[in-house]
Design a protein around this motif. Sequence first.
Motif, PDB file in Angstrom:
ATOM      1  N   UNK A  71       0.721  -1.207  -0.010  1.00 14.86           N
ATOM      2  CA  UNK A  71       0.107  -0.188  -0.119  1.00 14.86           C
ATOM      3  C   UNK A  71       0.963   1.236   0.008  1.00 14.86           C
ATOM      4  N   UNK A  72       0.435   2.384  -0.667  1.00 19.69           N
ATOM      5  CA  UNK A  72       1.300   3.516  -0.741  1.00 19.69           C
ATOM      6  C   UNK A  72       1.590   4.104   0.639  1.00 19.69           C
ATOM      7  N   UNK A  73       2.638   4.595   0.836  1.00 16.84           N
ATOM      8  CA  UNK A  73       3.001   5.343   2.139  1.00 16.84           C
ATOM      9  C   UNK A  73       1.707   6.216   2.812  1.00 16.84           C
ATOM     10  N   UNK A  74       1.178   7.169   1.892  1.00 15.27           N
ATOM     11  CA  UNK A  74       0.282   7.765   2.241  1.00 15.27           C
ATOM     12  C   UNK A  74      -1.240   7.428   2.572  1.00 15.27           C
ATOM     13  N   UNK A  75      -1.335   5.871   2.194  1.00 13.91           N
ATOM     14  CA  UNK A  75      -2.377   5.519   2.329  1.00 13.91           C
ATOM     15  C   UNK A  75      -2.699   4.215   3.543  1.00 13.91           C
ATOM     16  N   UNK A  76      -1.644   4.045   3.973  1.00 14.00           N
ATOM     17  CA  UNK A  76      -1.449   3.133   5.081  1.00 14.00           C
ATOM     18  C   UNK A  76      -2.159   3.610   6.397  1.00 14.00           C
TER      19      UNK A  76
ATOM     20  N   UNK B 149      -5.091   2.820   7.308  1.00 15.96           N
ATOM     21  CA  UNK B 149      -6.639   3.316   6.847  1.00 15.96           C
ATOM     22  C   UNK B 149      -7.514   2.044   6.644  1.00 15.96           C
ATOM     23  N   UNK B 150      -6.743   0.927   6.954  1.00 16.86           N
ATOM     24  CA  UNK B 150      -7.696  -0.458   6.714  1.00 16.86           C
ATOM     25  C   UNK B 150      -7.652  -0.908   5.100  1.00 16.86           C
ATOM     26  N   UNK B 151      -6.872   0.057   4.598  1.00 20.85           N
ATOM     27  CA  UNK B 151      -6.849  -0.468   3.063  1.00 20.85           C
ATOM     28  C   UNK B 151      -6.156  -1.827   2.749  1.00 20.85           C
ATOM     29  N   UNK B 152      -4.948  -2.101   3.351  1.00 21.31           N
ATOM     30  CA  UNK B 152      -4.484  -3.316   3.393  1.00 21.31           C
ATOM     31  C   UNK B 152      -5.184  -4.469   3.483  1.00 21.31           C
ATOM     32  N   UNK B 153      -6.070  -4.447   4.761  1.00 23.66           N
ATOM     33  CA  UNK B 153      -6.988  -5.599   4.769  1.00 23.66           C
ATOM     34  C   UNK B 153      -8.195  -5.787   3.837  1.00 23.66           C
ATOM     35  N   UNK B 154      -8.619  -4.711   3.137  1.00 27.99           N
ATOM     36  CA  UNK B 154      -9.667  -4.640   2.267  1.00 27.99           C
ATOM     37  C   UNK B 154      -8.985  -5.251   0.952  1.00 27.99           C
ATOM     38  N   UNK B 155      -7.670  -4.748   0.691  1.00 30.44           N
ATOM     39  CA  UNK B 155      -7.047  -5.294  -0.512  1.00 30.44           C
ATOM     40  C   UNK B 155      -6.873  -6.966  -0.540  1.00 30.44           C
ATOM     41  N   UNK B 156      -6.049  -7.125   0.686  1.00 31.13           N
ATOM     42  CA  UNK B 156      -5.896  -8.490   0.786  1.00 31.13           C
ATOM     43  C   UNK B 156      -7.062  -9.436   0.697  1.00 31.13           C
ATOM     44  N   UNK B 157      -8.042  -9.077   1.337  1.00 28.76           N
ATOM     45  CA  UNK B 157      -9.587  -9.697   1.311  1.00 28.76           C
ATOM     46  C   UNK B 157      -9.936  -9.930  -0.262  1.00 28.76           C
ATOM     47  N   UNK B 158      -9.560  -9.005  -0.874  1.00 27.63           N
ATOM     48  CA  UNK B 158     -10.240  -8.851  -2.426  1.00 27.63           C
ATOM     49  C   UNK B 158      -9.123  -9.902  -3.173  1.00 27.63           C
ATOM     50  N   UNK B 159      -7.938 -10.023  -2.767  1.00 23.37           N
ATOM     51  CA  UNK B 159      -7.214 -11.030  -3.481  1.00 23.37           C
ATOM     52  C   UNK B 159      -7.490 -12.389  -3.134  1.00 23.37           C
ATOM     53  N   UNK B 160      -7.812 -12.718  -1.892  1.00 17.13           N
ATOM     54  CA  UNK B 160      -8.452 -13.944  -1.318  1.00 17.13           C
ATOM     55  C   UNK B 160      -9.684 -14.385  -2.244  1.00 17.13           C
ATOM     56  N   UNK B 161     -10.732 -13.203  -2.519  1.00 17.48           N
ATOM     57  CA  UNK B 161     -11.831 -13.621  -3.000  1.00 17.48           C
ATOM     58  C   UNK B 161     -11.678 -13.990  -4.329  1.00 17.48           C
ATOM     59  N   UNK B 162     -10.661 -13.409  -4.978  1.00 20.00           N
ATOM     60  CA  UNK B 162     -10.125 -13.782  -6.451  1.00 20.00           C
ATOM     61  C   UNK B 162      -9.793 -14.915  -6.735  1.00 20.00           C
ATOM     62  N   UNK B 163      -9.134 -15.803  -5.649  1.00 14.47           N
ATOM     63  CA  UNK B 163      -8.635 -17.236  -5.944  1.00 14.47           C
ATOM     64  C   UNK B 163      -9.755 -17.994  -6.451  1.00 14.47           C
ATOM     65  N   UNK B 164      -9.293 -18.883  -7.336  1.00 12.69           N
ATOM     66  CA  UNK B 164     -10.193 -19.836  -7.913  1.00 12.69           C
ATOM     67  C   UNK B 164     -10.929 -20.646  -7.028  1.00 12.69           C
ATOM     68  N   UNK B 165     -12.206 -20.974  -7.167  1.00 16.83           N
ATOM     69  CA  UNK B 165     -12.778 -21.802  -6.467  1.00 16.83           C
ATOM     70  C   UNK B 165     -12.059 -23.162  -5.877  1.00 16.83           C
TER      71      UNK B 165
END
Length: 202
Positions: free
Chosen positions: A86-91, A93-109
């Motif tokens: 995550x960019x330094x100015x956006x840390x 703020x909960x963005x890391x958890x949101x992005x990580x969760x998005x990655x997990x949801x993108x993984x194949x079933x």
Amino acid sequence: MDLHVTEITDPDDDLLLPWLDLYEIAFPPPERMLVSFYLRLLRQKRDGLHPDHHLLAVRRVGVFVGLAHYVIIIEQRLAWLWMFAVTPEARNQGLGAAIYGDIVRRLPAGTVAMLLEVERPDLAQIEAERRLAERRIAFYRRQGALLLEGVYYVQSVGPHQPPLPMHVMIHPLQPLNTETAFRFAHTVFGDAITQTGTLSLR
């Protein structure tokens, strides 16, 4: 959180430049492959190759705030998170958890686990680096990943950098015991990882 996640598949994508800038800012040299690796990868992806590699650019309100690079190992039903930042100015703020969760949801079933590498706090040169490494491990644990202990792993990004001992973490998406976790890690990392003691996940 109004995040917009885009997959970069072409070296002419305008998001590639901020992606590469953050890549160079967020990761120390021993953990970075040459930028030419990514340019070559995207050129080949444009030609239909490497469908297993996924480069994500994340924006919030139109501003670039994060990156990820993960690989799907479809035959083993595994994923490998290569890069995440995550960019330094956006840390903080909960963005890391949101992005990580998005990655997990993108993984194949049916994906059984995602593996990732993190810095070892015990090898930090200064106290600030040690604290940062500990915070990263704590972050991934909060997302559901576990530290694989009883192993020794050395990351190598290419001949331009010396090998670097790292920790391995694994995010189980299905029930997982320690022996299976090590087998998965060996599948992904090969002889770069060896068992050195009693295996544990914590």
